[in-house]
Motif scaffolding. Structure first.
Motif, PDB file in Angstrom:
ATOM      1  N   ALA A  63      97.843 -89.752  -0.537  1.00  0.00           N
ATOM      2  CA  ALA A  63      98.887 -88.899  -1.089  1.00  0.00           C
ATOM      3  C   ALA A  63      98.364 -87.605  -1.702  1.00  0.00           C
ATOM      4  N   SER A  64      97.105 -87.572  -2.088  1.00  0.00           N
ATOM      5  CA  SER A  64      96.580 -86.388  -2.773  1.00  0.00           C
ATOM      6  C   SER A  64      96.576 -85.154  -1.877  1.00  0.00           C
ATOM      7  N   VAL A  65      96.588 -85.331  -0.570  1.00  0.00           N
ATOM      8  CA  VAL A  65      96.577 -84.199   0.364  1.00  0.00           C
ATOM      9  C   VAL A  65      97.980 -83.626   0.600  1.00  0.00           C
ATOM     10  N   LEU A  69     105.959 -81.477  -3.586  1.00  0.00           N
ATOM     11  CA  LEU A  69     107.326 -81.914  -3.304  1.00  0.00           C
ATOM     12  C   LEU A  69     107.336 -83.192  -2.461  1.00  0.00           C
ATOM     13  N   GLU A  70     106.455 -83.261  -1.480  1.00  0.00           N
ATOM     14  CA  GLU A  70     106.365 -84.462  -0.649  1.00  0.00           C
ATOM     15  C   GLU A  70     105.880 -85.659  -1.458  1.00  0.00           C
ATOM     16  N   ARG A  71     104.915 -85.417  -2.328  1.00  0.00           N
ATOM     17  CA  ARG A  71     104.406 -86.491  -3.189  1.00  0.00           C
ATOM     18  C   ARG A  71     105.498 -86.967  -4.153  1.00  0.00           C
ATOM     19  N   ALA A  72     106.295 -86.050  -4.664  1.00  0.00           N
ATOM     20  CA  ALA A  72     107.404 -86.420  -5.559  1.00  0.00           C
ATOM     21  C   ALA A  72     108.435 -87.271  -4.828  1.00  0.00           C
ATOM     22  N   LYS A  73     108.690 -86.969  -3.574  1.00  0.00           N
ATOM     23  CA  LYS A  73     109.624 -87.778  -2.776  1.00  0.00           C
ATOM     24  C   LYS A  73     109.102 -89.200  -2.608  1.00  0.00           C
TER      25      LYS A  73
END
Length: 152
Positions: A63-65, A69-73
Protein backbone atom coordinates in the motif's frame (compact mmCIF):
# COMPACT_ATOMS: atom_id res chain seq x y z
CA UNK A 1 -27.12 10.63 18.34
CA UNK A 2 -28.63 13.12 15.92
CA UNK A 3 -28.93 11.55 12.49
CA UNK A 4 -30.54 12.75 9.31
CA UNK A 5 -33.06 10.72 7.33
CA UNK A 6 -32.15 9.77 3.79
CA UNK A 7 -34.59 8.45 1.22
CA UNK A 8 -33.16 5.31 -0.40
CA UNK A 9 -34.39 3.32 -3.39
CA UNK A 10 -33.37 -0.33 -3.47
CA UNK A 11 -31.60 -1.46 -6.65
CA UNK A 12 -32.95 -5.00 -6.32
CA UNK A 13 -36.66 -4.49 -5.66
CA UNK A 14 -37.20 -0.72 -6.20
CA UNK A 15 -38.62 -0.23 -2.70
CA UNK A 16 -38.26 3.33 -1.41
CA UNK A 17 -37.56 3.73 2.30
CA UNK A 18 -36.03 6.13 4.82
CA UNK A 19 -32.99 5.31 6.93
CA UNK A 20 -30.77 7.38 9.22
CA UNK A 21 -27.31 8.60 8.29
CA UNK A 22 -24.79 11.19 9.36
CA UNK A 23 -25.37 14.63 7.91
CA UNK A 24 -23.64 15.74 4.74
CA UNK A 25 -21.23 17.90 6.71
CA UNK A 26 -19.88 15.03 8.86
CA UNK A 27 -16.15 15.12 8.23
CA UNK A 28 -14.00 12.39 9.75
CA UNK A 29 -17.09 10.73 11.19
CA UNK A 30 -18.55 7.48 9.94
CA UNK A 31 -21.66 5.46 10.56
CA UNK A 32 -20.64 1.83 10.19
CA UNK A 33 -23.25 -0.80 9.38
CA UNK A 34 -23.22 -4.58 9.43
CA UNK A 35 -25.05 -6.92 7.08
CA UNK A 36 -27.56 -7.39 9.90
CA UNK A 37 -28.45 -3.71 9.86
CA UNK A 38 -26.72 -2.84 13.14
CA UNK A 39 -24.96 0.52 13.29
CA UNK A 40 -21.92 1.83 15.14
CA UNK A 41 -20.33 5.27 15.20
CA UNK A 42 -16.70 6.14 14.49
CA UNK A 43 -15.00 9.50 14.92
CA UNK A 44 -11.78 8.90 12.99
CA UNK A 45 -10.07 11.89 14.62
CA UNK A 46 -10.70 10.60 18.14
CA UNK A 47 -10.38 6.83 17.61
CA UNK A 48 -6.76 5.78 17.98
CA UNK A 49 -7.21 2.51 16.07
CA UNK A 50 -8.18 4.35 12.90
CA UNK A 51 -4.85 6.19 12.91
CA UNK A 52 -3.04 2.98 13.90
CA UNK A 53 -4.47 1.05 10.93
CA UNK A 54 -3.75 4.03 8.67
CA UNK A 55 -0.11 4.01 9.82
CA UNK A 56 0.19 0.25 9.32
CA UNK A 57 -1.27 0.58 5.86
CA UNK A 58 1.01 3.51 4.97
CA UNK A 59 4.09 1.48 5.82
CA UNK A 60 2.90 -1.76 4.20
CA UNK A 61 4.86 -2.62 1.01
CA UNK A 62 1.69 -3.27 -0.99
CA UNK A 63 0.00 0.00 0.00
CA UNK A 64 2.88 2.42 0.56
CA UNK A 65 3.34 2.83 -3.22
CA UNK A 66 -0.25 4.00 -3.67
CA UNK A 67 -1.40 7.59 -3.91
CA UNK A 68 -2.90 8.90 -0.64
CA UNK A 69 -6.46 8.89 -2.03
CA UNK A 70 -6.20 5.26 -3.12
CA UNK A 71 -4.73 4.27 0.24
CA UNK A 72 -7.57 6.10 2.02
CA UNK A 73 -10.11 4.14 -0.03
CA UNK A 74 -8.46 0.89 1.00
CA UNK A 75 -8.39 1.99 4.64
CA UNK A 76 -12.12 2.69 4.58
CA UNK A 77 -12.76 -0.64 2.87
CA UNK A 78 -10.81 -2.83 5.32
CA UNK A 79 -11.03 -0.94 8.60
CA UNK A 80 -14.35 -2.24 9.96
CA UNK A 81 -13.62 -5.91 9.36
CA UNK A 82 -10.03 -5.57 10.51
CA UNK A 83 -10.03 -3.47 13.67
CA UNK A 84 -13.64 -3.29 14.87
CA UNK A 85 -15.48 -5.77 17.03
CA UNK A 86 -18.28 -7.73 15.40
CA UNK A 87 -21.97 -6.91 15.77
CA UNK A 88 -24.28 -8.88 18.08
CA UNK A 89 -24.70 -11.58 15.41
CA UNK A 90 -20.95 -11.90 14.74
CA UNK A 91 -20.92 -9.93 11.47
CA UNK A 92 -18.34 -7.24 10.74
CA UNK A 93 -19.13 -3.56 10.58
CA UNK A 94 -18.22 -1.67 7.41
CA UNK A 95 -17.59 2.00 6.81
CA UNK A 96 -20.04 3.47 4.30
CA UNK A 97 -22.16 0.31 4.11
CA UNK A 98 -25.68 1.17 3.07
CA UNK A 99 -28.76 0.25 5.11
CA UNK A 100 -30.76 -2.92 4.54
CA UNK A 101 -33.79 -2.69 2.33
CA UNK A 102 -36.76 -3.49 4.59
CA UNK A 103 -38.41 -5.40 1.75
CA UNK A 104 -35.67 -7.67 0.36
CA UNK A 105 -32.68 -7.17 2.68
CA UNK A 106 -30.34 -5.91 -0.04
CA UNK A 107 -27.68 -3.27 0.65
CA UNK A 108 -27.50 -2.32 -3.03
CA UNK A 109 -29.19 1.02 -3.64
CA UNK A 110 -30.19 2.55 -6.95
CA UNK A 111 -30.32 6.02 -5.43
CA UNK A 112 -30.40 8.00 -2.22
CA UNK A 113 -30.92 11.61 -1.28
CA UNK A 114 -31.14 13.70 1.85
CA UNK A 115 -34.66 14.80 2.62
CA UNK A 116 -35.49 18.45 2.00
CA UNK A 117 -36.25 19.95 4.43
CA UNK A 118 -33.96 17.83 6.61
CA UNK A 119 -35.56 15.38 9.04
CA UNK A 120 -33.47 14.81 12.15
CA UNK A 121 -33.83 11.80 14.43
CA UNK A 122 -32.29 11.03 17.78
CA UNK A 123 -31.08 7.44 17.36
CA UNK A 124 -29.17 5.39 19.94
CA UNK A 125 -25.89 4.43 18.27
CA UNK A 126 -22.94 3.08 20.24
CA UNK A 127 -19.35 3.90 19.41
CA UNK A 128 -17.55 1.13 17.60
CA UNK A 129 -15.33 -0.95 19.87
CA UNK A 130 -11.94 -2.61 19.32
CA UNK A 131 -11.56 -5.13 22.13
CA UNK A 132 -10.28 -7.98 19.94
CA UNK A 133 -7.92 -5.72 17.99
CA UNK A 134 -6.44 -4.24 21.15
CA UNK A 135 -5.56 -7.71 22.48
CA UNK A 136 -3.41 -8.50 19.42
CA UNK A 137 0.34 -8.09 19.26
CA UNK A 138 1.84 -5.84 16.59
CA UNK A 139 2.93 -8.88 14.56
CA UNK A 140 -0.59 -10.36 14.75
CA UNK A 141 -2.04 -7.06 13.54
CA UNK A 142 0.37 -7.06 10.60
CA UNK A 143 -0.59 -10.64 9.71
CA UNK A 144 -4.26 -9.70 9.71
CA UNK A 145 -3.53 -6.67 7.52
CA UNK A 146 -1.53 -8.86 5.12
CA UNK A 147 -4.43 -11.28 4.85
CA UNK A 148 -6.94 -8.49 4.17
CA UNK A 149 -4.77 -6.88 1.53
CA UNK A 150 -4.22 -10.24 -0.17
CA UNK A 151 -7.94 -10.58 -0.91
CA UNK A 152 -8.46 -7.06 -2.32
Amino acid sequence: MKLELIKYTCARCATSFDAPALGEDAYGEFLLRSKNGEMAYLNAFMDLTYKEVDNLLSSHPKASVLQPLERAKILRRIYGGLACDLDSEMSPFEIDALPLCPSCGSQQMASWEFKNPPEILDVPVSAVTHNCWSMLSDSEKLKLLDARLAIL
